[in-house]
Every structure is written in C-alpha cells, then in structure tokens.
Design an enzyme around this catalytic site. Sequence first.
Site, mmCIF file in Angstrom:
data_model
loop_
_atom_site.group_PDB
_atom_site.id
_atom_site.type_symbol
_atom_site.label_atom_id
_atom_site.label_comp_id
_atom_site.label_asym_id
_atom_site.label_seq_id
_atom_site.Cartn_x
_atom_site.Cartn_y
_atom_site.Cartn_z
ATOM 1 N N LYS A 179 98.148 -7.021 -108.199
ATOM 2 C CA LYS A 179 96.863 -7.698 -108.344
ATOM 3 C C LYS A 179 96.940 -9.134 -107.849
ATOM 4 C CE LYS A 179 94.690 -6.376 -111.882
ATOM 5 N NZ LYS A 179 94.390 -6.104 -113.303
ATOM 6 N N ARG A 187 94.789 -11.136 -117.223
ATOM 7 C CA ARG A 187 94.908 -9.721 -116.847
ATOM 8 C C ARG A 187 96.318 -9.411 -116.366
ATOM 9 N NH1 ARG A 187 90.112 -8.338 -112.788
ATOM 10 N NH2 ARG A 187 90.229 -6.283 -113.767
ATOM 11 N N GLY A 202 94.929 0.999 -116.618
ATOM 12 C CA GLY A 202 94.639 1.102 -118.036
ATOM 13 C C GLY A 202 95.846 1.073 -118.948
ATOM 14 N N MET A 226 98.244 -1.346 -119.246
ATOM 15 C CA MET A 226 98.605 -2.642 -119.807
ATOM 16 C C MET A 226 97.327 -3.421 -120.137
ATOM 17 S SD MET A 226 102.016 -3.655 -117.694
ATOM 18 C CE MET A 226 101.183 -3.634 -116.126
ATOM 19 N N ARG A 277 93.127 -3.139 -103.937
ATOM 20 C CA ARG A 277 94.442 -2.498 -103.835
ATOM 21 C C ARG A 277 94.282 -1.253 -102.988
ATOM 22 N NH1 ARG A 277 94.232 -1.217 -110.235
ATOM 23 N NH2 ARG A 277 92.516 0.274 -110.198
ATOM 24 N N HIS A 322 88.571 5.561 -116.453
ATOM 25 C CA HIS A 322 89.999 5.699 -116.752
ATOM 26 C C HIS A 322 90.482 7.121 -116.498
ATOM 27 C CE1 HIS A 322 93.359 6.619 -119.552
ATOM 28 N NE2 HIS A 322 93.798 5.438 -119.154
ATOM 29 N N ARG A 350 120.737 36.421 -101.783
ATOM 30 C CA ARG A 350 121.518 36.742 -102.982
ATOM 31 C C ARG A 350 121.682 38.255 -103.064
ATOM 32 N NH1 ARG A 350 117.275 32.601 -105.356
ATOM 33 N NH2 ARG A 350 116.148 33.895 -103.867
ATOM 34 N N ARG A 355 125.134 35.625 -99.175
ATOM 35 C CA ARG A 355 126.122 35.299 -100.215
ATOM 36 C C ARG A 355 126.646 36.603 -100.820
ATOM 37 N NH1 ARG A 355 124.177 31.991 -105.373
ATOM 38 N NH2 ARG A 355 123.360 34.031 -105.982
ATOM 39 N N GLU A 410 130.007 24.511 -105.187
ATOM 40 C CA GLU A 410 129.217 24.471 -106.430
ATOM 41 C C GLU A 410 130.072 24.144 -107.644
ATOM 42 O OE1 GLU A 410 127.515 28.409 -106.996
ATOM 43 O OE2 GLU A 410 129.106 29.253 -105.745
ATOM 44 N N SER A 432 127.688 25.367 -97.909
ATOM 45 C CA SER A 432 126.333 25.314 -98.458
ATOM 46 C C SER A 432 126.457 24.856 -99.902
ATOM 47 C CB SER A 432 125.656 26.682 -98.401
ATOM 48 O OG SER A 432 124.344 26.597 -98.935
ATOM 49 N N GLY A 452 125.649 24.577 -103.500
ATOM 50 C CA GLY A 452 124.870 25.252 -104.549
ATOM 51 C C GLY A 452 124.608 24.261 -105.662
ATOM 52 N N THR A 453 123.556 23.475 -105.500
ATOM 53 C CA THR A 453 123.357 22.331 -106.402
ATOM 54 C C THR A 453 122.914 22.743 -107.800
ATOM 55 O OG1 THR A 453 121.154 22.038 -105.444
ATOM 56 C CG2 THR A 453 122.935 20.660 -104.573
ATOM 57 N N ASN A 454 122.419 23.972 -107.988
ATOM 58 C CA ASN A 454 122.097 24.414 -109.349
ATOM 59 C C ASN A 454 123.376 24.488 -110.186
ATOM 60 O OD1 ASN A 454 119.524 24.707 -108.387
ATOM 61 N ND2 ASN A 454 119.548 26.932 -108.330
ATOM 62 N N ASP A 455 124.375 25.254 -109.690
ATOM 63 C CA ASP A 455 125.636 25.367 -110.425
ATOM 64 C C ASP A 455 126.416 24.063 -110.402
ATOM 65 O OD1 ASP A 455 125.628 27.807 -111.624
ATOM 66 O OD2 ASP A 455 126.616 28.870 -109.990
ATOM 67 N N CYS A 473 121.479 25.079 -100.761
ATOM 68 C CA CYS A 473 120.654 26.242 -101.070
ATOM 69 C C CYS A 473 120.222 26.290 -102.527
ATOM 70 C CB CYS A 473 121.370 27.538 -100.687
ATOM 71 S SG CYS A 473 122.933 27.792 -101.560
ATOM 72 N N TYR A 532 120.733 21.257 -92.851
ATOM 73 C CA TYR A 532 119.545 22.005 -93.259
ATOM 74 C C TYR A 532 119.428 22.034 -94.773
ATOM 75 C CZ TYR A 532 122.556 26.003 -94.480
ATOM 76 O OH TYR A 532 123.502 26.810 -95.047
#
Length: 915
Positions: free
Chosen positions: A39, A108, A117, A119, A352, A468, A593, A648, A780, A799, A801-804, A867, A887
């Site tokens: 602001k 303000r 809204g 603050m 803004r 709001h 899979r 896999r 992984e 590759s 395996g970011t989940n595991d 993956c 990738y």
Amino acid sequence: MSENQDPHVAEHGKSVEGVKFVYDFTEGNKDLKDLLGGKGANLAEMTNLGLPVPPGFTITTEACKVYLESGEEPAALRDEVSAHLDALEQRMGKKLGQADDPLLVSVRSGAKFSMPGMMDTVLNIGLSDKSVQGLAKQAGDERFAWDSYRRLIQMFGKTVLGVDGELFEDALDKAKENKKVTVDTELEAADLKKLVTKFKKIVKAEAGRDFPQDPREQMDLAIHAVFDSWNTDRAKLYRRQERIPHDLGTAVNVCSMVFGNLGPDSGTGVAFTRDPASGHQGVYGDYLQNAQGEDVVAGIRNTVPLAELEQIDKKSYDQLMQIMETLENHYKDLCDIEFTIERGVLWMLQTRVGKRTAGAAFRIATQLVDQGLIDEAEALTRVNGAQLAQLMFPRFDESAKVETVGRGIAASPGAAVGKAVFDSYTAVKWSRSGEKVILIRRETNPDDLDGMIAAEGILTSRGGKTSHAAVVARGMGKTCVCGAEELEVDTKRRRMTVPGGHVVEEGDVVSIDGSTGKVYLGEVPVVPSPVVEYFEGRMHAGAEDADELVEAVHRIMAFADRKRRLRVRANADNAEDALRARRFGAQGIGLCRTEHMFLGDRRELVERLILADTQAEREESLKELLPLQKQDFVQLFESMDGLPVTVRLLDPPLHEFLPDITELSVRVALAESRQEPHENELRLLQAVHRLHEQNPMLGLRGVRLGLVIPGLFTMQVRAIAEAAAERKAAKGDPRAEIMIPLVGTVQELEIVREEADKVIAEVEAASGTQLKLSIGTMIELPRAALTAGQIAEAAQFFSFGTNDLTQTVWGFSRDDVEASFFTAYLEKGIFGVSPFETIDKDGVGSLVKLAAQAGRETRPDLKLGVCGEHGGDPESVHFFHEVGLDYVSCSPFRIPVARLEAGRAAVQSQGSDHR
C-alpha cells in the site's frame, strides 16, 4: 541488499543509528514493497505520477519487525513520526485533532503482499468530544461529524482495545430499530450523538478505560495495533493458506482523511481496470454514496455498479476512467483501486495489482500480449498451475433439471455443492468430519477465514465483487456468490429463507455457481470443464465456436511448451491412461506400476506363485503370467509409440496380493467348526502369517523381492523385451526403460541388471532384433541418494520416487500421519504445506540435488527424472528445473499443470540469470 532497498534499512530488525523508519508519500516508489509494504509503495508511486493522493506518510516494515521482536517501538520512531506529522499539519494548514478545524488521519496496515481484511485499519483518528464540534462547524454538517465520531469509537474499540465488535453492531441495530429505519444513513445527528454516548460506555465497560481524547494517543495506539495485527490468528492463518512468509512484518500508512460520508455528492468505491471475475475489459467496481471505504469492503450496505457513477457525478467518473487507464498502462496489469469522492473532488486511496479468478488470469495475460504491454515470457509469469488446475474442475450441467432459488453476484467462479452451514466453527467442524459444506453468511468478515478455507464455496446475501467475501474467495480460488439479496439469511436461527417461503435449514444441500451467481436447492450434476475437453481433443482452439477461455489457455500453453526445458511424462499403468496422457501432452510414461497389472483375474495366479512349494510350481506360475504381462506391455508400447515408457518392476510387499489376515482367519475358523474342506484357505493363511511384517513398507518389497523370489523379475524383463520385439516387428517404435525399485546399494542393482541383460540378449537373439532397452533405478531411500555416485555405475537413469523418499527421510508413514497429526503441524506452522504435497527442499530436496550431482559426476549422460506425486506440484516443478532434472512424471490430469509450470520455471530462471 536488493538494488531497490533503501540503504538505511535496519538489518535483522535491529534499531541502529541512521536508520530511516518513516517515509513521506512523496518519497519511495512501487519497487520498495519490502520496506514500505504494498500500500505504501503504491501510494508513493501514484504520488509520483501526479495523481490526487491525500498527503501522508508510511512507517516501514522494519519498524514493525523491531516492535514485534522487542515488544517496543524503535527508539527513534516517535520523533520521526512527530517530524512527519508536523510537516503534514503545515501542509494541510491544521493540527491533528484541534478543536476548531481538526486534521483527521487514517492509520492503515499495508504488508508487502495483499492480505485483504486480515489486518487492522482505523479511520477518523483525531476526533474527540471537542473536535467533533469543530468538524461539524467546518463541514456545515452536524450529522456527518457525529457519524464519523461513532465510526472512530467503533473501529478503535474493536481494533485497538479488543472490544467485541458485535456489541457495537447490536447497539447500531438497536438505534435503527428505535428510529424505525433500515440503513445507518437514515439516522440523524441526534441519534448518532446518543450512539456515541452508548459506544463510549461499551468501551469503558469492556476495555476498563475511557475512549482516549488525546489525538496523538489515539494515533500511537492505533499504530501499535496495526503492528500487533500482523500476528493475529487470522493473519497467520491467511499467510499459511497463501504461503506468505511470516517474517515480513507490515508497514503502517498514516493518511490525511478525505470523507465520502459528507452527503450525496460524496461517496467511496472500489474499481477494477478489468473484470476480476472474467478478465473482460469494461467498467467494473462498486460505488456507495455517502459512505466511508470500510462500508464497501465490509458489504454492510449493498453498493451500486461503478457505471452508475457516470449519472451520479460525471466529472469524477470521467476523471476516474482516465486515472484507471493511466494506472493499467503504468503497471501493465489489472489494477484494483480504492477511491473516495469528497463533495465532488476525487481522491485516490490505494492501488494494487488486483486479485483475479483463474479464468481472468489467462484471459488478461493474452489480452496484454495483444496490446503490446507485455511479452509472451511475462504472460507466463502472470498465470500459474494452481489456476490452470481450477479451470479443469467440472462445472454445473446447464441442461439438468434444477430449482433456482436466488441469484447474486458472480464473485469467484466454480461449481460448489455442500451442506448449508451458517458459521465458521460449524464449517470447520463438519469439514474435518468429511462433509462438504457451503458457508452462508449475511456478509463475511476476517473472523470467518477458518470457515471460508474449510468450505467448498461461500454465499452471502450482502456485498458485491469488492466485498470481503469476494476478494478473499478470489485470492483462494474458492467459489463465491455475493449479494444474493432475495435470500434472507438468519445466522442465529441457522437458516435461510428463499423466495416463495421455502426454508433452507443447516445441513440441507445447496449448490452455488460462482460463474453465473445462481443458487440452487439440492445437488446439481456437473459436466467436464471446456478446458478439459480442449486437452482431451474434444474442443479445438481456433474453431468458430471455440470457448474464449480455451483460446487463452491454448495460447499460454503454447508459450509454455516453447519455453520449457523439462519434459513432462505421465504415471500410467494401462493403454487407456497412456492414451489420455498423450492427449494431455505427455512426452512418455515416467512410471508404469506393474503391480496394478497383477490384480483382478490374475490374483489367483499370484496366490499360486506365493504358495508354490517347489521350483517347478513357481516356474509354472511364472510361465502362465508371462504372456499376460507381455500383452500388457504390447498395448502400452503401442499407445506410447515413439515415446519412452519407464516400467517399474514389482514393488509392493507380496502379502498385499493375499486376502486380509482377519477375514481369512474367520473363514478358516468357520470351515473348521463346520468340518468343511479348507486346505487351500489354510495354506493361504499360513502364507499370510509367513509374509506378515510389522512395517511392510520397509520390508520385503522392491528389489528385495526380485532377489529372494527366483524368476519373478526375469519374467517381467522377458515380458518387456518380447513386447518390444513384437512392436518392432510390427514397424512400431517401442522405447522401453526398465526401472528397479527400492535399491539401497549398487550391489543389488548389479545382480538384477546382470540377470536382466541375459534375458534381453536371449530375446534379441530369438527375435533377430536389437532392442536398446535401458536399465535404471528409483532413488527413494536416503542411502541410495547418498551413494548415488556408486549406483550410477550400474544405472542408465535415475527416477526419484519422492513419495517414498519423503517417508524415509522424515520417518513418516504417509497412510497414518496425514490423518493423525498433520493438521496440527500445519496449524502450528511446523509445516507451511504438507511435505507430501510440495517437496521439502531443505531435507528431501537436498538429497535429490546431491544424488543428481553425484550421479552425473559418475555418468555425465545419466538421465534424471522424478515420478512421485511432486512431479505435478507447481512449486516442486520449479525445484526440479533448478536442480537439472530432465523430466517430471505425474498423473494424466496434472500433465497440463506440469507443462505450464515447467515453462514458467524456464522463464523465471532466465530472468534471474539475466539479473
């Protein structure tokens, strides 16, 4: 230090000699948002442009940081504020709160990022029992002066002294009831005087002190209250929701008051240079005669469309239109503008870059390119993957038989269905129990934020596109319908009465359409989004009947595809998913899979494999599975012809293919009690007990299965190789990649690869075809990441395996922790976002970066991908671009999001390199 940062900014929030804590509006510019807040920076910019901005000054975010860290304002701040206040008083020719002709100011908040809204703001500071008389005399309007005074006590009491705001609202409603009027503008001066007396009594009773009569005390307390509002629960919740850092602090803007409540030739409004809901050019906004700015945003009184200002005050309207054009061309974007007209004189209070819906974002980006205001690269930075995902949500079926019960303002698009709830607490409670809810209010306020986040959509009977509810909902991408006046909302009785007298009780299902503003009883069926139809190939950009939004999405996606370096693949396990992924723009399959191929009719074959007592029985089972697996891969390679397909090998624990241990135990016990044959069930139960593990995700799975179940992986490799050979014989172009899961040491990979190479050589010899199959592994496990340099000696690709990897780095069981304590961790700020949703850059991300670097040091041509589900998460895609992966792979419906974000990541990295 950034090039735009003032050299006198305090470091690390400490007050040091020579630091400048207060800036006049004539100082600074729009690039100083870190210091002056959004602001304050934009007020300075508009002042620089020569626009009519009321004089004032800004207290910096650095002062706020010192205050929040130490509990006290910087030692020099009071003197700086006094010096700027003196200069303001000289410029205005009057003093703050003087008895005869008082200078009044607003205090303000204004953080770097817009937090609508969340603050605090206090208007009309400087009014007191004495100065209200002088204001009335100077304005020639006693009613105006007492209305301004009651507003100050009300806002100050709630914001600064912590008085329950409903006490003031109830007193105001009582005054209108006694007067037999419906809106506050119909209260006369005498009524407002009584209300001021009542308000002061409320302050005394609730705050334990009198309302302060010293104008400087009012201002100083209000400044501290704005600082304190940075750390309110609602502000922290909003920052977590919008991923705004918690250490920025807020600036405070002290601005000389201009009054929109001086009669019918005065008013206040909010304007947009384009429609924030659709992106269309035109005259958009709300105006309210004889009102102050908070009345518009709060939605307490229903506004008139901005276009009507032309009939009310053509001179101010024409000037406003010219200023709006100036601002849009200057900022090269949709601008959100707050203004006040004081007796025919226009004043600009704020501008803004405006929040907008997802559809508007895509339309505006392409419009600005066509106008020559921005280039294609900049257009990519104006949209994001989360917005694209919103556009892919279904919408209501317009041909369905529905019961329309109301219509309001289409404030934020989407098709939302849920049970009606009438307060924030219930919305959160029901949502946590798995219920979908629609939050219904007369108007929302910042205290409703919890419920707004929890709800599928928001419906209000008051307010417009700038209320709001509308502004916050658009920022969150939440469906919202505002100002449905024919709906009578009774929050105390938890009900809504619709035209015709039908009553919607809490718990009844309603549907709201944020694109049309329509409200329906019951659940309305949905149909696919036109954007999904476009990606599916059922709607073509450029056709005469093409949706305007589809055209904009098509152009932005084309920009992204031309710019991106990262390729985007799909997680797909069958030909149908593969073909869909290809239509969505997938450049191959990054994860097939194979365990999903062993379910259904093949479960009995797997059971026989597990129960085999001899090598001959095991080989017989594998022999029967081989042609089935081969046919799976033939179909998959055909659907992805010419593109890589990463297969896999079997990953989950074998006991997952067997019946539930409890259910099987019951079956065996019943058979024994009835003296019925149960030899097979008993063998199954013994196998389940034999394979049972306390923590199966860290047990016998992945590469470990291939090493301890002879022939399992070689059968799968043979099926892949024979399918590739068959496709080659049919003049196809199969590009198979074999991926070994859960490797923790290079020796595991070497053993499996040696066996795989033998099988591939056998198939090549038998078919007379060179297959060129590559073999790689998933990374992984933390140990795999830490020894990636060694593993790369035996792997042609990694590759991640970011989940595991996330589970093993954090020690989390995803199936358990998300339901048990993640909510508490998010609320306490331990997580800004779930590490399973967006990659943990400091922990998991560090291992990804380390493994990528080590792998390529060993094998420079090592192909790197990801993956896990992070492959389709917008923020994570940027990280994978930065660390040099080739990738990302994700579920088919997330492919467009990944493509878009890959393009944005390339543009942003080029921009930072250039800088």
